[in-house]
Design a protein around this motif. Structure first.
Motif, PDB file in Angstrom:
ATOM      1  N   VAL A  15      60.235  72.925 -21.729  1.00 49.26           N
ATOM      2  CA  VAL A  15      60.538  73.921 -20.710  1.00 49.26           C
ATOM      3  C   VAL A  15      60.396  73.243 -19.351  1.00 49.26           C
ATOM      4  N   LYS A  16      61.408  73.389 -18.514  1.00 47.82           N
ATOM      5  CA  LYS A  16      61.373  72.739 -17.205  1.00 47.82           C
ATOM      6  C   LYS A  16      60.680  73.592 -16.151  1.00 47.82           C
ATOM      7  N   GLN A  17      60.585  74.879 -16.391  1.00 46.83           N
ATOM      8  CA  GLN A  17      59.947  75.798 -15.439  1.00 46.83           C
ATOM      9  C   GLN A  17      58.432  75.694 -15.592  1.00 46.83           C
ATOM     10  N   PRO A  18      57.695  75.470 -14.491  1.00 48.44           N
ATOM     11  CA  PRO A  18      56.227  75.410 -14.606  1.00 48.44           C
ATOM     12  C   PRO A  18      55.636  76.812 -14.748  1.00 48.44           C
ATOM     13  N   PHE A  19      54.790  76.971 -15.752  1.00 50.26           N
ATOM     14  CA  PHE A  19      54.123  78.242 -16.001  1.00 50.26           C
ATOM     15  C   PHE A  19      52.618  78.038 -16.092  1.00 50.26           C
ATOM     16  N   VAL A  20      51.884  79.054 -15.639  1.00 47.21           N
ATOM     17  CA  VAL A  20      50.435  79.108 -15.799  1.00 47.21           C
ATOM     18  C   VAL A  20      50.128  80.434 -16.473  1.00 47.21           C
ATOM     19  N   VAL A 103      55.141  82.181 -13.133  1.00 48.37           N
ATOM     20  CA  VAL A 103      55.852  80.980 -12.707  1.00 48.37           C
ATOM     21  C   VAL A 103      55.005  80.362 -11.611  1.00 48.37           C
ATOM     22  N   ALA A 104      54.811  79.061 -11.677  1.00 46.64           N
ATOM     23  CA  ALA A 104      53.993  78.359 -10.693  1.00 46.64           C
ATOM     24  C   ALA A 104      54.890  77.556  -9.755  1.00 46.64           C
ATOM     25  N   SER A 105      54.392  77.304  -8.553  1.00 47.26           N
ATOM     26  CA  SER A 105      55.133  76.474  -7.600  1.00 47.26           C
ATOM     27  C   SER A 105      54.162  75.523  -6.911  1.00 47.26           C
TER      28      SER A 105
END
Length: 139
Positions: A15-20, A103-105
């Protein structure tokens, strides 16, 4: 005759989207994309902005006074990466009645999660009853 090939989990793209995810017991997990965005650190500092309700993770050396080691779940080197955050979420009174994923940034060198944006409720595939259709993992 069909020319089958065996699908392995390693073939699935990360998964390319960063998640916490903050789990019910206060454990915090970062997916592989979030870990990579931080530079794949061995440890992080846990940060909290009370006014903005933002949780932050800053990479630090493992020997740092306020370091929280990241450990790969089930000793996999591809994540998710787990942080023991029980005392952190209790101290800041962060809601853990259900596991939630955000979603994290990256802001500067800090991976940020804005708790004001409710997050997505996630359930463990271990708690799903057979045939319930619930198979999201809490990671």
């Amino acid at each position: 005759m069909p020319n089958f090939e065996t699908f392995t989990k390693r073939m699935a793209p990360l998964v390319k989207q960063p998640f916490v995810t903050i789990q019910k017991r206060g454990t915090i997990s970062l997916n592989a994309a979030a870990h990579a965005l931080l530079g794949k650190p061995e440890a992080v500092e846990l940060l909290y902005d009370r006014e903005e309700s933002v949780v932050g993770f800053r990479p630090v050396p493992r020997e740092s006074e306020h370091a929280y080691p990241l450990r790969a779940q089930n000793n996999k080197s591809v994540g998710p990466y787990i942080v023991s955050g029980t005392a952190f979420v209790k101290y800041y009174n962060i809601d853990t009645t259900v596991s939630r994923r955000w979603v994290a940034s990256l802001v500067g060198d800090v991976l940020c999660v804005d708790l004001k944006h409710g997050g997505t409720v996630v359930t463990s595939n271990r708690s799903a009853t057979p045939g319930s259709g619930q198979s999201d993992e809490a990671v």
